[in-house]
Design an enzyme around this catalytic site. Structure first.
Site, PDB file in Angstrom:
ATOM      1  N   ARG A  46      68.719  32.396  54.091  1.00 39.15           N
ATOM      2  CA  ARG A  46      67.986  32.008  55.311  1.00 39.15           C
ATOM      3  C   ARG A  46      67.969  33.184  56.269  1.00 39.15           C
ATOM      4  O   ARG A  46      69.022  33.745  56.576  1.00 39.15           O
ATOM      5  CB  ARG A  46      68.717  30.856  56.025  1.00 39.15           C
ATOM      6  CG  ARG A  46      68.553  29.549  55.412  1.00 39.15           C
ATOM      7  CD  ARG A  46      68.796  28.416  56.382  1.00 39.15           C
ATOM      8  NE  ARG A  46      69.888  28.558  57.338  1.00 39.15           N
ATOM      9  CZ  ARG A  46      70.180  27.649  58.243  1.00 39.15           C
ATOM     10  NH1 ARG A  46      69.461  26.541  58.336  1.00 39.15           N
ATOM     11  NH2 ARG A  46      71.184  27.802  59.069  1.00 39.15           N
ATOM     12  N   ASP A 100      80.145  31.108  53.123  1.00 34.91           N
ATOM     13  CA  ASP A 100      81.315  31.842  53.631  1.00 34.91           C
ATOM     14  C   ASP A 100      82.606  31.099  53.315  1.00 34.91           C
ATOM     15  O   ASP A 100      83.627  31.716  52.991  1.00 34.91           O
ATOM     16  CB  ASP A 100      81.197  32.034  55.150  1.00 34.91           C
ATOM     17  CG  ASP A 100      80.211  33.139  55.499  1.00 34.91           C
ATOM     18  OD1 ASP A 100      79.921  33.987  54.628  1.00 34.91           O
ATOM     19  OD2 ASP A 100      79.720  33.144  56.639  1.00 34.91           O
ATOM     20  N   ASP A 151      79.507  27.380  57.630  1.00 31.58           N
ATOM     21  CA  ASP A 151      78.704  28.097  56.632  1.00 31.58           C
ATOM     22  C   ASP A 151      79.328  27.902  55.249  1.00 31.58           C
ATOM     23  O   ASP A 151      80.416  28.414  54.955  1.00 31.58           O
ATOM     24  CB  ASP A 151      78.653  29.586  56.993  1.00 31.58           C
ATOM     25  CG  ASP A 151      77.674  30.337  56.102  1.00 31.58           C
ATOM     26  OD1 ASP A 151      76.754  30.969  56.630  1.00 31.58           O
ATOM     27  OD2 ASP A 151      77.842  30.276  54.861  1.00 31.58           O
ATOM     28  N   THR A 175      64.691  33.355  62.002  1.00 23.44           N
ATOM     29  CA  THR A 175      63.624  32.363  61.803  1.00 23.44           C
ATOM     30  C   THR A 175      64.105  31.130  61.031  1.00 23.44           C
ATOM     31  O   THR A 175      63.436  30.101  61.025  1.00 23.44           O
ATOM     32  CB  THR A 175      62.463  32.974  60.999  1.00 23.44           C
ATOM     33  OG1 THR A 175      62.957  33.270  59.679  1.00 23.44           O
ATOM     34  CG2 THR A 175      61.931  34.236  61.651  1.00 23.44           C
TER      35      THR A 175
HETATM   36  C1  PRP Z   1      72.775  27.979  53.230  1.00 17.64           C
HETATM   37  C2  PRP Z   1      72.969  26.793  52.309  1.00 17.64           C
HETATM   38  C3  PRP Z   1      71.547  26.467  51.926  1.00 17.64           C
HETATM   39  C4  PRP Z   1      70.799  26.753  53.182  1.00 17.64           C
HETATM   40  C5  PRP Z   1      70.508  25.446  53.861  1.00 17.64           C
HETATM   41  O1  PRP Z   1      72.558  29.128  52.535  1.00 17.64           O
HETATM   42  O2  PRP Z   1      73.781  27.080  51.214  1.00 17.64           O
HETATM   43  O3  PRP Z   1      71.042  27.222  50.850  1.00 17.64           O
HETATM   44  O4  PRP Z   1      71.637  27.567  54.006  1.00 17.64           O
HETATM   45  O5  PRP Z   1      69.726  25.640  54.978  1.00 17.64           O
HETATM   46  P1  PRP Z   1      68.219  25.138  55.090  1.00 17.64           P
HETATM   47  O6  PRP Z   1      68.192  23.739  54.613  1.00 17.64           O
HETATM   48  O7  PRP Z   1      67.954  25.272  56.566  1.00 17.64           O
HETATM   49  O8  PRP Z   1      67.353  26.069  54.292  1.00 17.64           O
HETATM   50  P2  PRP Z   1      72.409  30.571  53.215  1.00 17.64           P
HETATM   51  O9  PRP Z   1      70.973  30.890  53.438  1.00 17.64           O
HETATM   52  O10 PRP Z   1      73.308  30.655  54.401  1.00 17.64           O
HETATM   53  O11 PRP Z   1      72.857  31.553  52.071  1.00 17.64           O
HETATM   54  P3  PRP Z   1      74.286  31.721  51.339  1.00 17.64           P
HETATM   55  O12 PRP Z   1      74.457  30.520  50.429  1.00 17.64           O
HETATM   56  O13 PRP Z   1      74.100  32.976  50.574  1.00 17.64           O
HETATM   57  O14 PRP Z   1      75.369  31.809  52.373  1.00 17.64           O
HETATM   58  N1  URA Z   2      73.822  26.479  55.895  1.00 16.50           N
HETATM   59  C1  URA Z   2      75.143  26.269  55.956  1.00 16.50           C
HETATM   60  O1  URA Z   2      75.919  26.878  55.205  1.00 16.50           O
HETATM   61  N2  URA Z   2      75.610  25.376  56.837  1.00 16.50           N
HETATM   62  C2  URA Z   2      74.813  24.713  57.682  1.00 16.50           C
HETATM   63  O2  URA Z   2      75.297  23.901  58.485  1.00 16.50           O
HETATM   64  C3  URA Z   2      73.433  24.947  57.606  1.00 16.50           C
HETATM   65  C4  URA Z   2      72.957  25.826  56.689  1.00 16.50           C
END
Ligand code: PRP
Ligand code: URA
Length: 209
Positions: free
Chosen positions: A104, A203, A200, A108
């Site tokens: 993400r 993380d 997150d 944005t």
């Molecule tokens: C997080 C989570 C989803 C997304 C959800 O991933 O694991 O994939 O955000 O958010 P959304 O419904 O608003 O799209 P992130 O983009 O933080 O990547 P990561 O798993 O690499 O930390």
């Molecule tokens: N992605 C995450 O990891 N946590 C949230 O709460 C939203 C998006």
């Protein structure tokens, strides 16, 4: 319209409560995510087809029910979706695994693809897409778009925590997809994080913060 299934099983609720707690460290968090995914798999695979098979027990011949084909694919949305894969594989060890890399944009909140590799026969498999978090729904919708472009048809989405906003967006974009959720939460905050959520997920699974 696809089904929306929210788990009310006490074991799942207890484990979700533990991953929400900021005092839960990386090792326990990862193990709990795996366990919740494993428990959710019982329900999310309820429609797998069975067939009659003749076997012999030590006592006599008999007809038993066995899975018709072990034709499941697990598709984690990287990174955090990876945390759910092993739990599902414990129950369905022969499942193939595809990967979709999405992140993400922090400003944005739009998803960006950086990787996609699916099993060749993805069009013939029951596909379990995994991601612990369904927040705005952008990542789930984009991931399922990619899977459908590559021929995927029978798609189920599994997440641990969902915001109402994300459920609506996903259901409108992909009304054919069943959604399995361990817990639904109140809303999103100004950074599009789920409230109360668990922070997150990536993380916390990988210990990167
Ligand atoms: C997080 C989570 C989803 C997304 C959800 O991933 O694991 O994939 O955000 O958010 P959304 O419904 O608003 O799209 P992130 O983009 O933080 O990547 P990561 O798993 O690499 O930390
Ligand atoms: N992605 C995450 O990891 N946590 C949230 O709460 C939203 C998006």
């Amino acid at each position: 319209m696809g089904k929306i299934y929210v788990f009310d099983h006490p074991l799942i609720q207890h484990k979700v409560a533990m991953i929400r707690d900021k005092a839960t460290g990386t090792k326990d968090f990862r193990e709990l995510v795996e366990e919740i995914a494993m428990l959710m798999t019982f329900e999310s695979t309820r429609d797998l087809e069975l067939e009659d098979v003749e076997i012999e027990t030590p006592i006599c011949p008999t007809t038993v029910k066995m899975l018709k084909g072990l034709d499941v694919a697990i598709v984690p949305i990287l990174r955090a979706g990876l945390g759910m894969v092993e739990g599902i594989q414990k129950i369905i060890p022969n499942a193939k695994v595809g990967h979709i890399g999405l992140y993400r944009d922090p400003e944005t909140h739009e998803p960006h693809e950086y990787y996609c590799k699916m099993p060749e026969d993805i069009d013939k498999r029951k596909i379990l897409v995994t991601d612990p978090m369904l927040a705005t729904g952008g990542s789930a919708v984009a991931a399922i778009d990619f899977i459908k472009e590559r021929g995927g048809k029978d798609i189920t989405f599994m997440c641990l925590i969902a915001a109402p906003e994300g459920i609506k967006v996903l259901q409108e974009a992909h009304p054919d997809v069943d959604i399995y959720i361990a817990a639904t939460d109140r809303c999103l905050n100004e950074n599009a994080y789920i409230v109360p959520g668990l922070g997150d997920a990536g993380d916390r699974i990988f210990g990167t913060k």
